[in-house]
Design a protein around this motif. Structure first.
Motif, PDB file in Angstrom:
ATOM      1  N   ALA A  88       0.851  -1.192   0.000  1.00  0.00           N
ATOM      2  CA  ALA A  88       0.000   0.000   0.000  1.00  0.00           C
ATOM      3  C   ALA A  88       0.888   1.244   0.000  1.00  0.00           C
ATOM      4  N   VAL A  89       0.496   2.238  -0.796  1.00  0.00           N
ATOM      5  CA  VAL A  89       1.217   3.511  -0.849  1.00  0.00           C
ATOM      6  C   VAL A  89       0.413   4.587  -0.129  1.00  0.00           C
ATOM      7  N   ARG A  90      -0.844   4.769  -0.552  1.00  0.00           N
ATOM      8  CA  ARG A  90      -1.701   5.760   0.108  1.00  0.00           C
ATOM      9  C   ARG A  90      -3.160   5.499  -0.262  1.00  0.00           C
ATOM     10  N   PRO A  91      -4.058   5.878   0.644  1.00  0.00           N
ATOM     11  CA  PRO A  91      -5.484   5.734   0.332  1.00  0.00           C
ATOM     12  C   PRO A  91      -5.936   6.875  -0.567  1.00  0.00           C
ATOM     13  N   PHE A  92      -7.053   6.674  -1.207  1.00  0.00           N
ATOM     14  CA  PHE A  92      -7.670   7.756  -1.959  1.00  0.00           C
ATOM     15  C   PHE A  92      -8.351   8.705  -0.979  1.00  0.00           C
ATOM     16  N   THR A  93      -8.252   9.986  -1.228  1.00  0.00           N
ATOM     17  CA  THR A  93      -8.935  10.976  -0.399  1.00  0.00           C
ATOM     18  C   THR A  93     -10.428  10.738  -0.463  1.00  0.00           C
ATOM     19  N   SER A  94     -10.903  10.456  -1.658  1.00  0.00           N
ATOM     20  CA  SER A  94     -12.311  10.171  -1.896  1.00  0.00           C
ATOM     21  C   SER A  94     -12.380   8.979  -2.851  1.00  0.00           C
ATOM     22  N   PRO A  95     -13.018   7.863  -2.461  1.00  0.00           N
ATOM     23  CA  PRO A  95     -13.087   6.708  -3.359  1.00  0.00           C
ATOM     24  C   PRO A  95     -13.698   7.081  -4.708  1.00  0.00           C
ATOM     25  N   VAL A  96     -13.206   6.428  -5.750  1.00  0.00           N
ATOM     26  CA  VAL A  96     -13.724   6.654  -7.101  1.00  0.00           C
ATOM     27  C   VAL A  96     -14.547   5.422  -7.483  1.00  0.00           C
ATOM     28  N   THR A  97     -15.846   5.619  -7.575  1.00  0.00           N
ATOM     29  CA  THR A  97     -16.747   4.508  -7.838  1.00  0.00           C
ATOM     30  C   THR A  97     -16.763   4.118  -9.310  1.00  0.00           C
ATOM     31  N   LEU A  98     -17.243   2.926  -9.568  1.00  0.00           N
ATOM     32  CA  LEU A  98     -17.411   2.459 -10.938  1.00  0.00           C
ATOM     33  C   LEU A  98     -18.343   3.400 -11.700  1.00  0.00           C
ATOM     34  N   ASP A  99     -19.403   3.853 -11.052  1.00  0.00           N
ATOM     35  CA  ASP A  99     -20.325   4.789 -11.708  1.00  0.00           C
ATOM     36  C   ASP A  99     -19.640   6.098 -12.089  1.00  0.00           C
ATOM     37  N   MET A 100     -18.744   6.590 -11.231  1.00  0.00           N
ATOM     38  CA  MET A 100     -18.006   7.812 -11.567  1.00  0.00           C
ATOM     39  C   MET A 100     -17.163   7.591 -12.817  1.00  0.00           C
ATOM     40  N   CYS A 101     -16.542   6.414 -12.906  1.00  0.00           N
ATOM     41  CA  CYS A 101     -15.730   6.099 -14.089  1.00  0.00           C
ATOM     42  C   CYS A 101     -16.611   6.000 -15.326  1.00  0.00           C
ATOM     43  N   LYS A 129      -4.254   9.548 -14.355  1.00  0.00           N
ATOM     44  CA  LYS A 129      -4.389  10.946 -13.944  1.00  0.00           C
ATOM     45  C   LYS A 129      -5.855  11.314 -13.702  1.00  0.00           C
ATOM     46  N   VAL A 130      -6.748  10.854 -14.571  1.00  0.00           N
ATOM     47  CA  VAL A 130      -8.175  11.176 -14.433  1.00  0.00           C
ATOM     48  C   VAL A 130      -8.745  10.565 -13.163  1.00  0.00           C
ATOM     49  N   VAL A 131      -8.459   9.291 -12.912  1.00  0.00           N
ATOM     50  CA  VAL A 131      -8.998   8.629 -11.713  1.00  0.00           C
ATOM     51  C   VAL A 131      -8.442   9.293 -10.454  1.00  0.00           C
ATOM     52  N   CYS A 132      -7.170   9.638 -10.458  1.00  0.00           N
ATOM     53  CA  CYS A 132      -6.606  10.346  -9.297  1.00  0.00           C
ATOM     54  C   CYS A 132      -7.285  11.705  -9.103  1.00  0.00           C
ATOM     55  N   GLU A 133      -7.529  12.397 -10.196  1.00  0.00           N
ATOM     56  CA  GLU A 133      -8.220  13.684 -10.113  1.00  0.00           C
ATOM     57  C   GLU A 133      -9.612  13.498  -9.516  1.00  0.00           C
ATOM     58  N   LEU A 134     -10.346  12.509  -9.989  1.00  0.00           N
ATOM     59  CA  LEU A 134     -11.708  12.249  -9.468  1.00  0.00           C
ATOM     60  C   LEU A 134     -11.672  11.910  -7.981  1.00  0.00           C
ATOM     61  N   GLY A 135     -10.601  11.229  -7.570  1.00  0.00           N
ATOM     62  CA  GLY A 135     -10.468  10.839  -6.175  1.00  0.00           C
ATOM     63  C   GLY A 135      -9.758  11.849  -5.305  1.00  0.00           C
ATOM     64  N   GLN A 136      -9.468  13.016  -5.884  1.00  0.00           N
ATOM     65  CA  GLN A 136      -8.790  14.087  -5.150  1.00  0.00           C
ATOM     66  C   GLN A 136      -7.521  13.576  -4.477  1.00  0.00           C
ATOM     67  N   THR A 137      -6.772  12.752  -5.255  1.00  0.00           N
ATOM     68  CA  THR A 137      -5.582  12.115  -4.730  1.00  0.00           C
ATOM     69  C   THR A 137      -4.412  12.396  -5.655  1.00  0.00           C
ATOM     70  N   GLU A 138      -3.260  12.650  -5.088  1.00  0.00           N
ATOM     71  CA  GLU A 138      -2.057  12.952  -5.870  1.00  0.00           C
ATOM     72  C   GLU A 138      -1.722  11.798  -6.798  1.00  0.00           C
ATOM     73  N   ALA A 139      -1.512  12.120  -8.074  1.00  0.00           N
ATOM     74  CA  ALA A 139      -1.163  11.091  -9.059  1.00  0.00           C
ATOM     75  C   ALA A 139       0.283  10.663  -8.854  1.00  0.00           C
TER      76      ALA A 139
END
Length: 139
Positions: A88-101, A129-139
């Motif tokens: 594990a490196v880091r958690p997502f700030t906000s999970p990115v759901t399948l529906d969001m994708c 990059k897009v998924v990290c952006e959606l999850g408000q997490t550093e890429a």
């Protein structure tokens, strides 16, 4: 560096289980799909991956790093099956759901949306990059 997605049922092996292994990490074992195994054979130490909770949550919840390249899966005597080790490196700030994708046109070609049953799959740099952006997490 390449990017990947690792899917797991949280009731079997979840993000908290992965985090608990610390820097020692854990084998991504038990994969019995040739395409997923072949993707693991392509991985190199330092590659990054999304940790995806399948089944009920259906969300990217964290980032992992490949810490050992493909080797024999210790959960079988069948030498056809290999796995990598991840930590594990880091958690997502906000999970990115399948529906969001599904709702983001930038991810329309993502393997997660085209081959949802595959437990290990590639992720392009742009998708990363897009998924990290959606999850408000550093890429």
């Amino acid at each position: 560096m390449k990017y990947w997605l690792f899917k797991s049922e949280p009731s079997v092996w979840g993000w908290n289980d992965q985090v608990a292994k610390g820097d020692a990490g854990e084998e991504w074992d038990g994969v019995r799909n040739y395409q997923a195994r072949n993707f693991m054979r392509e991985m190199t130490v330092g590659d990054l991956g999304f940790f995806y909770h399948s089944q009920t949550e259906k969300a990217v919840v964290g980032i992992v790093e490949v810490i050992a390249e493909a080797h024999t899966d210790s959960t079988t005597d069948d030498d056809r099956w290999e796995c990598v080790d991840i930590k594990a490196v880091r958690p997502f700030t906000s999970p990115v759901t399948l529906d969001m994708c599904k709702n983001d046109p930038r991810l329309s070609d993502m393997a997660l949306l085209r081959n949802s049953r595959l437990s290990v799959q590639p992720v392009t740099e742009e998708e990363w990059k897009v998924v990290c952006e959606l999850g408000q997490t550093e890429a």
